[in-house]
Each structure stands twice: as structure tokens, then as C-alpha cells.
Design a protein around this motif. Structure first.
Motif, PDB file in Angstrom:
ATOM      1  N   ARG A   1       0.718  -1.095   0.043  1.00  0.00           N
ATOM      2  CA  ARG A   1      -0.026  -0.061   0.160  1.00  0.00           C
ATOM      3  C   ARG A   1       0.984   1.245   0.068  1.00  0.00           C
ATOM      4  N   ILE A   2       0.707   2.072  -1.024  1.00  0.00           N
ATOM      5  CA  ILE A   2       1.700   3.161  -1.433  1.00  0.00           C
ATOM      6  C   ILE A   2       1.026   4.429  -1.318  1.00  0.00           C
ATOM      7  N   ALA A   3       1.564   5.677  -0.617  1.00  0.00           N
ATOM      8  CA  ALA A   3       1.156   6.933  -1.180  1.00  0.00           C
ATOM      9  C   ALA A   3       2.022   7.305  -2.230  1.00  0.00           C
ATOM     10  N   TYR A   4       1.272   7.630  -3.320  1.00  0.00           N
ATOM     11  CA  TYR A   4       2.279   8.019  -4.705  1.00  0.00           C
ATOM     12  C   TYR A   4       1.928   9.379  -4.880  1.00  0.00           C
ATOM     13  N   GLU A   5       2.851  10.319  -5.389  1.00  0.00           N
ATOM     14  CA  GLU A   5       2.758  11.651  -5.701  1.00  0.00           C
ATOM     15  C   GLU A   5       3.573  11.964  -6.917  1.00  0.00           C
ATOM     16  N   TYR A   6       3.022  12.645  -8.041  1.00  0.00           N
ATOM     17  CA  TYR A   6       3.815  13.056  -9.046  1.00  0.00           C
ATOM     18  C   TYR A   6       3.846  14.488  -9.189  1.00  0.00           C
ATOM     19  N   SER A   7       4.982  15.244  -9.500  1.00  0.00           N
ATOM     20  CA  SER A   7       4.968  16.482 -10.000  1.00  0.00           C
ATOM     21  C   SER A   7       6.147  16.653 -10.977  1.00  0.00           C
ATOM     22  N   ALA A   8       5.891  17.799 -11.904  1.00  0.00           N
ATOM     23  CA  ALA A   8       6.872  17.902 -13.043  1.00  0.00           C
ATOM     24  C   ALA A   8       8.122  18.370 -12.192  1.00  0.00           C
ATOM     25  N   ALA A   9       8.118  19.085 -11.292  1.00  0.00           N
ATOM     26  CA  ALA A   9       9.258  19.540 -10.566  1.00  0.00           C
ATOM     27  C   ALA A   9      10.101  18.429  -9.758  1.00  0.00           C
ATOM     28  N   GLY A  10       9.126  17.873  -8.886  1.00  0.00           N
ATOM     29  CA  GLY A  10      10.051  16.715  -8.022  1.00  0.00           C
ATOM     30  C   GLY A  10       9.906  15.263  -8.355  1.00  0.00           C
ATOM     31  N   GLY A  11       9.030  15.194  -9.732  1.00  0.00           N
ATOM     32  CA  GLY A  11       9.350  13.793 -10.001  1.00  0.00           C
ATOM     33  C   GLY A  11       8.258  12.977  -9.494  1.00  0.00           C
ATOM     34  N   HIS A  12       8.655  11.449  -9.290  1.00  0.00           N
ATOM     35  CA  HIS A  12       7.768  10.369  -8.473  1.00  0.00           C
ATOM     36  C   HIS A  12       8.018  10.496  -6.898  1.00  0.00           C
ATOM     37  N   LEU A  13       7.326  10.495  -6.083  1.00  0.00           N
ATOM     38  CA  LEU A  13       7.931  10.171  -4.616  1.00  0.00           C
ATOM     39  C   LEU A  13       6.655   9.071  -4.386  1.00  0.00           C
ATOM     40  N   MET A  14       7.246   7.893  -3.936  1.00  0.00           N
ATOM     41  CA  MET A  14       6.246   6.849  -3.510  1.00  0.00           C
ATOM     42  C   MET A  14       6.914   6.612  -1.947  1.00  0.00           C
ATOM     43  N   THR A  15       5.923   6.485  -1.110  1.00  0.00           N
ATOM     44  CA  THR A  15       5.956   6.199   0.281  1.00  0.00           C
ATOM     45  C   THR A  15       5.404   4.821   0.690  1.00  0.00           C
ATOM     46  N   VAL A  16       6.068   4.013   1.233  1.00  0.00           N
ATOM     47  CA  VAL A  16       5.209   2.784   1.578  1.00  0.00           C
ATOM     48  C   VAL A  16       4.449   2.765   2.826  1.00  0.00           C
ATOM     49  N   ILE A  17       3.327   2.405   2.701  1.00  0.00           N
ATOM     50  CA  ILE A  17       2.146   2.397   4.110  1.00  0.00           C
ATOM     51  C   ILE A  17       2.196   1.359   4.601  1.00  0.00           C
ATOM     52  N   GLU A  18       2.153   0.356   3.535  1.00  0.00           N
ATOM     53  CA  GLU A  18       1.997  -1.306   4.404  1.00  0.00           C
ATOM     54  C   GLU A  18       3.039  -1.951   3.202  1.00  0.00           C
ATOM     55  N   PRO A  19       3.719  -2.942   3.736  1.00  0.00           N
ATOM     56  CA  PRO A  19       3.672  -3.869   4.832  1.00  0.00           C
ATOM     57  C   PRO A  19       4.490  -2.877   5.926  1.00  0.00           C
TER      58      PRO A  19
ATOM     59  N   THR B   1      15.117   6.158   0.289  1.00  0.00           N
ATOM     60  CA  THR B   1      15.420   6.767   1.932  1.00  0.00           C
ATOM     61  C   THR B   1      14.644   5.769   2.850  1.00  0.00           C
ATOM     62  N   TYR B   2      15.030   5.197   3.721  1.00  0.00           N
ATOM     63  CA  TYR B   2      14.431   4.584   4.993  1.00  0.00           C
ATOM     64  C   TYR B   2      15.540   4.384   5.926  1.00  0.00           C
ATOM     65  N   ASP B   3      15.932   5.299   6.887  1.00  0.00           N
ATOM     66  CA  ASP B   3      16.711   5.059   7.927  1.00  0.00           C
ATOM     67  C   ASP B   3      18.147   4.437   7.633  1.00  0.00           C
ATOM     68  N   GLY B   4      18.354   4.550   6.486  1.00  0.00           N
ATOM     69  CA  GLY B   4      19.687   3.940   6.045  1.00  0.00           C
ATOM     70  C   GLY B   4      19.580   2.731   5.364  1.00  0.00           C
ATOM     71  N   ALA B   5      18.528   1.985   5.255  1.00  0.00           N
ATOM     72  CA  ALA B   5      18.032   0.851   4.816  1.00  0.00           C
ATOM     73  C   ALA B   5      17.992   0.828   3.192  1.00  0.00           C
ATOM     74  N   VAL B   6      18.515  -0.174   2.707  1.00  0.00           N
ATOM     75  CA  VAL B   6      18.499  -0.430   1.245  1.00  0.00           C
ATOM     76  C   VAL B   6      17.160  -1.340   0.976  1.00  0.00           C
ATOM     77  N   PHE B   7      16.397  -0.692  -0.136  1.00  0.00           N
ATOM     78  CA  PHE B   7      15.276  -1.445  -0.465  1.00  0.00           C
ATOM     79  C   PHE B   7      15.228  -1.708  -1.904  1.00  0.00           C
ATOM     80  N   ALA B   8      15.286  -2.749  -2.435  1.00  0.00           N
ATOM     81  CA  ALA B   8      15.497  -3.370  -3.879  1.00  0.00           C
ATOM     82  C   ALA B   8      14.540  -4.522  -4.190  1.00  0.00           C
ATOM     83  N   PRO B   9      13.107  -4.197  -4.464  1.00  0.00           N
ATOM     84  CA  PRO B   9      12.360  -5.407  -4.691  1.00  0.00           C
ATOM     85  C   PRO B   9      12.625  -6.058  -5.770  1.00  0.00           C
ATOM     86  N   ALA B  10      12.314  -7.463  -5.583  1.00  0.00           N
ATOM     87  CA  ALA B  10      12.655  -8.326  -6.753  1.00  0.00           C
ATOM     88  C   ALA B  10      12.082  -7.864  -7.891  1.00  0.00           C
ATOM     89  N   SER B  11      12.716  -8.320  -9.194  1.00  0.00           N
ATOM     90  CA  SER B  11      11.966  -8.077 -10.400  1.00  0.00           C
ATOM     91  C   SER B  11      10.757  -8.936 -10.677  1.00  0.00           C
TER      92      SER B  11
END
Length: 195
Positions: free
Chosen positions: A58-76, A94-104
Motif C-alpha cells: 500500500r503506497i502513497a504516490y505523488e507526481y509533480s513535474a518539478a519533483g518527479g515521482h515520490l512513493m512512500t510505503v504505508i504497508e507492509p 531513503t529509509y533510516d539508512g536501509a536499502v530496499f530493492a524489490p525483486a524483479s
């Protein structure tokens, strides 16, 4: 009899041409609506098929021409707060220094993050392979199907927009014949217009 057959054929071609005009009109309305917005935001329920497993977000998604795409995970919950920003030149996670790379996703090497961005960009700039209206469960939708190669691979996105508002309800993304991602949209909001 021959004149009658020719008349029927001419009428069918005329009706076919009218259908194409309506399709182009719907395509243009979708492009205009999303290209002119300064900011588009929505809550997105995403299911991603990785082949052996599926993952739900579950993701909060936002797009603007100036800022591009911003996706923030709500769940899990374990990933809640993780933000991914995709601009024209780079992707920042960005996530408290964590790296997130979802599988293809199954059958494609495209990042799910880029795929989600690609779906929105087709609304702004895409030229649909097909676009028309469809009734389902008593509701009428504009079904917008576009083929995109912006990610480096050819993918097909089919989005169902509410007929009256052209707000997205759901979307399916395909690699070949395989559905690799489904999206459900809520709380869609367009803010302002681009100058």
C-alpha cells in the motif's frame, strides 16, 4: 443486391471511423487531464508477481513535474515510511539508512518502482493502442490500453478510469501475455495546473 452490399459496407466503414474519432477524443482527454496537473497524488494498492511469490504494498504516490515521482510505503508495516523518489536523472531510496530493492517481476527485468512510474507517465503522454468504454458490475469505465517501452522493455498497461471523472480505478501491467502487476487507486487528487 450488389448496391445494397456496397451501402452496408460504406455504413460500416463510417461507423468504424466514428469509433476511432471517439477513441482519439478519450485518449486526448486523459492526456490533457494528467499532463496539465501540477501534482497528482493517490493511495495505491499494488500486487506484484515475482514468479515464485507475489508481494503486496500500500503506497502513497505523488507526481509533480518539478519533483518527479515520490512513493512512500504505508504497508507492509515493516517497510512503512520507506520513500522512493524517482526524478529525471536518478532514483533515491531513503529509509533510516536501509536499502530496499524489490525483486524483479516475473518475465521482466524492470524494477517494480519504474513500472509504477511508467503507468502514470502513459496517462500524461501515451497514445493508446485502444481506448473505449466498458460496463462492469453496473459501472462504466474508460479502458485505456497502451504499450510503453520507456523502461527499456515493452510493457502493456491497461487502466480502468471512471467514465464521468476520468480518475483511475485500477490498472494491470503485462510483460508479454503475463500480468506482472495490478494496481488499485483510491483518494486520487489533481492539484493546480502547470504553467
Amino acid at each position: 443486391m450488389r448496391k445494397f452490399v456496397c451501402l452496408i459496407c460504406a455504413l460500416m466503414m463510417t461507423l468504424s471511423a466514428c469509433g476511432s474519432v471517439r477513441d482519439a477524443d478519450l485518449n486526448e482527454k486523459i492526456n490533457a487531464k494528467y499532463a496539465s496537473a501540477a501534482v497528482y497524488s493517490a493511495t495505491v494498492e499494488a500486487r506484484m508477481d515475482h514468479g515464485e511469490t507475489v508481494s503486496d504494498y500500500r503506497i502513497a504516490y505523488e507526481y509533480s513535474a518539478a519533483g518527479g515521482h515520490l512513493m512512500t510505503v504505508i504497508e507492509p508495516v515493516v517497510l512503512a515510511g520507506l520513500s522512493v523518489r524517482v526524478g529525471a536523472e536518478k532514483m533515491e531510496i531513503t529509509y533510516d539508512g536501509a536499502v530496499f530493492a524489490p525483486a524483479s517481476l516475473d518475465g521482466t527485468g524492470v524494477s517494480p518502482v519504474k513500472l509504477l512510474c511508467d503507468v502514470f507517465m502513459t496517462w500524461k503522454d501515451g497514445f493508446a493502442e485502444s481506448v473505449g468504454t466498458e460496463k462492469e458490475d453496473g459501472a462504466e469505465y474508460v479502458v485505456y490500453t497502451v504499450v510503453s517501452a520507456l523502461t527499456g522493455e515493452e510493457l502493456t498497461h491497461r487502466t480502468y478510469f471512471a467514465r464521468d471523472t476520468l480518475e483511475p480505478c485500477r490498472s494491470e501491467s503485462f510483460s508479454g501475455e503475463k500480468c506482472v502487476m495490478t494496481l488499485a487507486f483510491s483518494d486520487s487528487e489533481l492539484t493546480g495546473t502547470e504553467d
